[in-house]
Design a protein around this motif. Structure first.
Motif, PDB file in Angstrom:
ATOM      1  N   LEU A 285       0.825  -1.207   0.000  1.00 43.27           N
ATOM      2  CA  LEU A 285       0.000   0.000   0.000  1.00 43.27           C
ATOM      3  C   LEU A 285       0.859   1.256   0.000  1.00 43.27           C
ATOM      4  N   PHE A 286       1.936   1.207   0.777  1.00 47.82           N
ATOM      5  CA  PHE A 286       2.799   2.391   0.905  1.00 47.82           C
ATOM      6  C   PHE A 286       3.555   2.686  -0.390  1.00 47.82           C
ATOM      7  N   HIS A 287       4.231   1.669  -0.924  1.00 43.12           N
ATOM      8  CA  HIS A 287       5.001   1.881  -2.148  1.00 43.12           C
ATOM      9  C   HIS A 287       4.110   1.922  -3.388  1.00 43.12           C
ATOM     10  N   GLY A 288       2.960   1.302  -3.273  1.00 43.27           N
ATOM     11  CA  GLY A 288       2.067   1.289  -4.431  1.00 43.27           C
ATOM     12  C   GLY A 288       1.250   2.550  -4.591  1.00 43.27           C
ATOM     13  N   GLY A 289       0.985   3.245  -3.477  1.00 43.31           N
ATOM     14  CA  GLY A 289       0.152   4.442  -3.575  1.00 43.31           C
ATOM     15  C   GLY A 289       0.582   5.592  -2.699  1.00 43.31           C
ATOM     16  N   ALA A 290       1.570   5.347  -1.818  1.00 40.10           N
ATOM     17  CA  ALA A 290       2.124   6.401  -0.954  1.00 40.10           C
ATOM     18  C   ALA A 290       1.058   7.122  -0.133  1.00 40.10           C
ATOM     19  N   THR A 291       0.117   6.337   0.457  1.00 43.94           N
ATOM     20  CA  THR A 291      -0.902   6.942   1.311  1.00 43.94           C
ATOM     21  C   THR A 291      -0.439   6.895   2.769  1.00 43.94           C
ATOM     22  N   ARG A 292      -0.969   7.799   3.589  1.00 44.90           N
ATOM     23  CA  ARG A 292      -0.603   7.808   5.002  1.00 44.90           C
ATOM     24  C   ARG A 292      -1.110   6.538   5.691  1.00 44.90           C
ATOM     25  N   GLY A 293      -2.286   6.071   5.283  1.00 49.56           N
ATOM     26  CA  GLY A 293      -2.812   4.833   5.853  1.00 49.56           C
ATOM     27  C   GLY A 293      -1.919   3.648   5.535  1.00 49.56           C
ATOM     28  N   GLY A 294      -1.431   3.582   4.289  1.00 54.43           N
ATOM     29  CA  GLY A 294      -0.520   2.524   3.912  1.00 54.43           C
ATOM     30  C   GLY A 294       0.777   2.586   4.695  1.00 54.43           C
ATOM     31  N   HIS A 295       1.258   3.799   4.910  1.00 50.21           N
ATOM     32  CA  HIS A 295       2.471   4.007   5.702  1.00 50.21           C
ATOM     33  C   HIS A 295       2.273   3.498   7.125  1.00 50.21           C
ATOM     34  N   PHE A 296       1.099   3.767   7.685  1.00 45.74           N
ATOM     35  CA  PHE A 296       0.811   3.324   9.052  1.00 45.74           C
ATOM     36  C   PHE A 296       0.778   1.797   9.144  1.00 45.74           C
ATOM     37  N   VAL A 297       0.080   1.145   8.205  1.00 43.40           N
ATOM     38  CA  VAL A 297       0.003  -0.317   8.213  1.00 43.40           C
ATOM     39  C   VAL A 297       1.390  -0.923   8.034  1.00 43.40           C
ATOM     40  N   HIS A 298       2.185  -0.310   7.168  1.00 42.65           N
ATOM     41  CA  HIS A 298       3.560  -0.758   6.937  1.00 42.65           C
ATOM     42  C   HIS A 298       4.352  -0.737   8.242  1.00 42.65           C
ATOM     43  N   ASP A 299       4.309   0.385   8.954  1.00 43.15           N
ATOM     44  CA  ASP A 299       5.071   0.502  10.198  1.00 43.15           C
ATOM     45  C   ASP A 299       4.465  -0.340  11.316  1.00 43.15           C
TER      46      ASP A 299
ATOM     47  N   THR B 180       3.387  11.801  15.191  1.00 41.33           N
ATOM     48  CA  THR B 180       4.448  12.057  14.210  1.00 41.33           C
ATOM     49  C   THR B 180       5.003  10.723  13.731  1.00 41.33           C
ATOM     50  N   SER B 181       4.970  10.508  12.426  1.00 36.76           N
ATOM     51  CA  SER B 181       5.491   9.264  11.871  1.00 36.76           C
ATOM     52  C   SER B 181       7.011   9.175  12.003  1.00 36.76           C
ATOM     53  N   ASP B 182       7.639  10.289  12.345  1.00 35.50           N
ATOM     54  CA  ASP B 182       9.093  10.279  12.562  1.00 35.50           C
ATOM     55  C   ASP B 182       9.470   9.485  13.811  1.00 35.50           C
ATOM     56  N   SER B 183       8.477   9.144  14.630  1.00 36.06           N
ATOM     57  CA  SER B 183       8.750   8.368  15.837  1.00 36.06           C
ATOM     58  C   SER B 183       9.080   6.910  15.523  1.00 36.06           C
ATOM     59  N   THR B 184       8.887   6.488  14.270  1.00 36.43           N
ATOM     60  CA  THR B 184       9.124   5.101  13.886  1.00 36.43           C
ATOM     61  C   THR B 184      10.533   4.640  14.266  1.00 36.43           C
ATOM     62  N   ASN B 185      11.538   5.442  13.933  1.00 33.09           N
ATOM     63  CA  ASN B 185      12.924   5.042  14.208  1.00 33.09           C
ATOM     64  C   ASN B 185      13.176   4.869  15.698  1.00 33.09           C
ATOM     65  N   VAL B 186      12.580   5.733  16.517  1.00 36.46           N
ATOM     66  CA  VAL B 186      12.762   5.632  17.968  1.00 36.46           C
ATOM     67  C   VAL B 186      12.085   4.370  18.494  1.00 36.46           C
TER      68      VAL B 186
END
Length: 239
Positions: A59-73, A121-127
């Motif tokens: 979802l993230f690489h296929g459409g670059a949606t915020r929801g896809g990014h969330f499911v990915h993480d 903040t999605s930047d919290s992923t790395n932490v």
């Protein structure tokens, strides 16, 4: 930030998207092995986490949606939390049948804490990932100290470091970034990290019960060597 140019006819980033299915395949493999071998059904949680990671990455690489990014993480958090919880339970002396509270509490707790932080903040992923990785390392070291056999073998560590290396090389600011190339380092990261999940599962079964563990990679290597040797023998006889 994953280098590949956006503009595929089906997916925004076709190479990175198709390679994401490696997690889905690995999740399905863990599911099948768990059911067929009759091992702890809690490994199905790891299978589900891998599938979620794969679909989220699609979802993230296929459409670059915020929801896809969330499911990915979210899938990434669940996988790392599963590793940490399973290893912590084992290091604490919990039997295979009594690890459910550790695994359930660890995965659910990690998701419950990480999800609101991510939406802030999605930047919290790395932490979040760094904290989970630290937990994995500590639990593995405790297992080694207790002499009960650690999950992270040298081969698995090397595979993980190599995968992370390709993730770094696949960043858009990497000197090796070629946006229009069909050879994307980030896609290699997908495949290698998915194989790390399968490798961890394989090692987890092995350290728990060496006699009945499937030893997937060892069998695969043995078969590969056998096929190569057979081919060489046939070539030698023909010549």
């Amino acid at each position: 930030g994953d280098c590949e140019v956006v503009g595929g006819w089906l997916f925004d980033q076709p190479v990175n998207t198709w390679s994401s299915f490696a997690f889905v395949i690995v999740g399905a493999a863990i599911d099948c092995i768990t059911v067929r071998r009759g091992v702890s059904r809690w490994f199905l949680v790891l299978a589900l986490a891998s599938i979620v990671e794969g679909l989220g990455s699609v979802l993230f690489h296929g459409g670059a949606t915020r929801g896809g990014h969330f499911v990915h993480d979210l899938g990434l958090f669940a996988i790392a939390a599963y590793f940490a919880a399973w290893q912590a339970a084992r290091a604490a002396g919990a039997t295979p049948s009594s690890r459910s509270k550790w695994i359930g509490g660890g995965v659910v707790g990690a998701i419950a804490i990480a999800s609101p932080l991510w939406w802030i903040t999605s930047d919290s992923t790395n932490v979040i990932v760094a904290v989970l990785v630290a937990s994995i390392v500590v639990s593995d070291l405790l297992a080694r100290r207790r002499g009960i056999g650690a999950v992270w073998s040298p081969a698995l560590v090397v595979a993980t470091v190599t995968a992370i290396g390709f993730w770094v090389l696949g960043r858009s600011d990497s000197p090796l970034c070629e946006p229009s190339s069909p050879l994307q380092p980030h896609a290699v990261w997908h495949v290698l990290s998915a194989l790390v999940v399968l490798g961890w599962f394989d090692r987890a079964l092995e350290v728990d019960d060496p006699l009945t563990a499937p030893r997937l990679y060892r069998r695969a290597i043995d078969r590969f060597v056998g096929l190569v040797a057979r081919g060489l023998v046939r070539t030698f006889h023909r010549s």
